[in-house]
Design a protein around this motif. Structure first.
Motif, short mmCIF file in Angstrom:
data_model
loop_
_atom_site.label_atom_id
_atom_site.label_comp_id
_atom_site.label_asym_id
_atom_site.label_seq_id
_atom_site.Cartn_x
_atom_site.Cartn_y
_atom_site.Cartn_z
N UNK A 162 0.82 -1.21 0.00
CA UNK A 162 0.00 0.00 0.00
C UNK A 162 0.85 1.27 0.00
N UNK A 163 2.00 1.20 0.63
CA UNK A 163 2.82 2.40 0.83
C UNK A 163 3.81 2.61 -0.32
N UNK A 164 4.55 1.58 -0.68
CA UNK A 164 5.61 1.75 -1.69
C UNK A 164 5.30 1.07 -3.02
N UNK A 165 4.16 0.38 -3.10
CA UNK A 165 3.75 -0.21 -4.36
C UNK A 165 4.16 -1.66 -4.51
N UNK A 166 3.54 -2.30 -5.50
CA UNK A 166 3.70 -3.74 -5.67
C UNK A 166 5.13 -4.15 -6.00
N UNK A 167 5.80 -3.42 -6.89
CA UNK A 167 7.14 -3.82 -7.30
C UNK A 167 8.11 -3.82 -6.12
N UNK A 168 8.08 -2.75 -5.32
CA UNK A 168 9.01 -2.70 -4.19
C UNK A 168 8.63 -3.72 -3.13
N UNK A 169 7.34 -3.91 -2.91
CA UNK A 169 6.90 -4.92 -1.94
C UNK A 169 7.36 -6.31 -2.36
N UNK A 170 7.25 -6.60 -3.65
CA UNK A 170 7.72 -7.89 -4.16
C UNK A 170 9.23 -8.02 -4.00
N UNK A 171 9.94 -6.92 -4.22
CA UNK A 171 11.39 -6.93 -4.08
C UNK A 171 11.79 -7.17 -2.62
N UNK A 172 11.04 -6.59 -1.69
CA UNK A 172 11.29 -6.83 -0.27
C UNK A 172 11.07 -8.29 0.06
N UNK A 173 9.99 -8.85 -0.45
CA UNK A 173 9.71 -10.26 -0.22
C UNK A 173 10.84 -11.14 -0.73
N UNK A 174 11.38 -10.78 -1.89
CA UNK A 174 12.51 -11.53 -2.45
C UNK A 174 13.77 -11.32 -1.62
N UNK A 175 13.98 -10.09 -1.16
CA UNK A 175 15.18 -9.78 -0.38
C UNK A 175 15.25 -10.62 0.89
N UNK A 176 14.11 -10.85 1.52
CA UNK A 176 14.10 -11.68 2.73
C UNK A 176 13.79 -13.15 2.40
N UNK A 177 13.66 -13.43 1.11
CA UNK A 177 13.37 -14.77 0.60
C UNK A 177 12.21 -15.41 1.36
N UNK A 178 11.12 -14.66 1.41
CA UNK A 178 9.92 -15.15 2.08
C UNK A 178 9.10 -15.93 1.07
N UNK A 179 9.25 -17.24 1.10
CA UNK A 179 8.58 -18.13 0.16
C UNK A 179 8.09 -19.35 0.93
N UNK A 180 7.10 -19.16 1.80
CA UNK A 180 6.68 -20.23 2.70
C UNK A 180 6.15 -21.46 1.96
N UNK A 181 6.69 -22.61 2.34
CA UNK A 181 6.23 -23.88 1.79
C UNK A 181 6.20 -24.89 2.94
N UNK A 182 5.23 -24.74 3.85
CA UNK A 182 5.20 -25.59 5.05
C UNK A 182 5.00 -27.07 4.70
N UNK A 183 5.64 -27.91 5.49
CA UNK A 183 5.51 -29.35 5.23
C UNK A 183 4.16 -29.87 5.72
N UNK A 184 3.50 -29.10 6.60
CA UNK A 184 2.18 -29.47 7.08
C UNK A 184 1.20 -28.34 6.79
N UNK A 185 -0.08 -28.69 6.74
CA UNK A 185 -1.12 -27.68 6.55
C UNK A 185 -1.96 -27.57 7.83
#
Length: 232
Positions: free
Chosen positions: A165-188
């Protein structure tokens, strides 16, 4: 952009550090960890401390306020009139007021969520109704400038939601990549509505044990009404 993360004894550290790692990467972000008093704050685990350099008397305004949660420490905080008053005053200056996990109880007890939907950790969420808020079992709940997140790890999602909401989708996506936030839990089993009953009971025992350890006998007696709603 001034961002305040309020911390207190008994805090669940990921509630604060998760949003911090996202929000600090936003362009122009200035983050301050603020406590009732300057000094050492102990996490609910008992293994981590944080040395806080700013007190609530030092901070009068913010663009964003983040209130993290805790296993049981939030109950003590929501009874502190000076802390609630400070939250109310900071809220008057914010563009966004947010919480993670049981941090929403502090916003609710400060009167900021009355008549609004809000979420929290699945165990204490029903306490929100005691303050006129509407408990809502969703990962993130947005009500005007108020954004509440469910338990612990949801703080990362909330911060990315806010960053978008604050810095826009591209920067938010870049932040997500920078912290490598890609959750893939082994359980649901991370969502209360999906978890098996036996798993819920095991989790409840763990939370109850932590709550009792965190408050001790005196604390359990002092806050018996709230504790019963959480550990029963």
């Amino acid at each position: 952009m001034k961002i305040i993360i309020y911390v207190y004894n008994g805090i669940t550290m990921l509630d604060a550090i998760g949003p911090y790692e996202v929000l600090r990467n936003m362009t122009g972000a200035e983050i301050y960890f603020v406590a009732e008093r300057i000094g050492e704050i102990k996490a609910d685990s008992g293994f981590i401390d944080i040395n806080v350099k700013h007190s609530i008397t030092d901070m009068k305004e913010a663009d964003i306020l983040v209130i993290p949660g805790s296993t049981i420490g939030f109950i003590e905080e929501m009874k502190k009139e000076n802390v609630l008053k400070w939250i109310q005053e900071i809220d008057k200056t914010t563009k966004w007021t947010t919480s993670v996990c049981s941090g929403s109880m502090l916003l609710a007890s400060a009167g900021l969520l009355e008549g609004l939907k809000a979420t929290s950790h699945w165990k204490p969420i029903n306490l929100l109704s005691d303050f006129g808020s509407i408990p809502t079992r969703e990962r993130i709940v947005e009500q005007g400038k108020y954004i509440t997140a469910a338990g612990v790890s949801a703080g990362i999602d909330m911060a990315l939601f806010l960053a978008n909401k604050i810095v826009g989708e591209d920067e938010a996506k870049a932040i997500q990549l920078a912290i490598e936030y890609d959750p893939q839990p082994i359980f649901h089993s991370g969502n209360y509505s999906n978890a098996e009953e036996k798993i819920v009971k095991i989790a409840e025992k763990k939370l109850s044990k932590d709550a009792k350890k965190g408050l001790g006998l005196l604390g359990l007696l002092k806050h018996s009404k709230e504790i019963l709603k959480i550990i029963k």
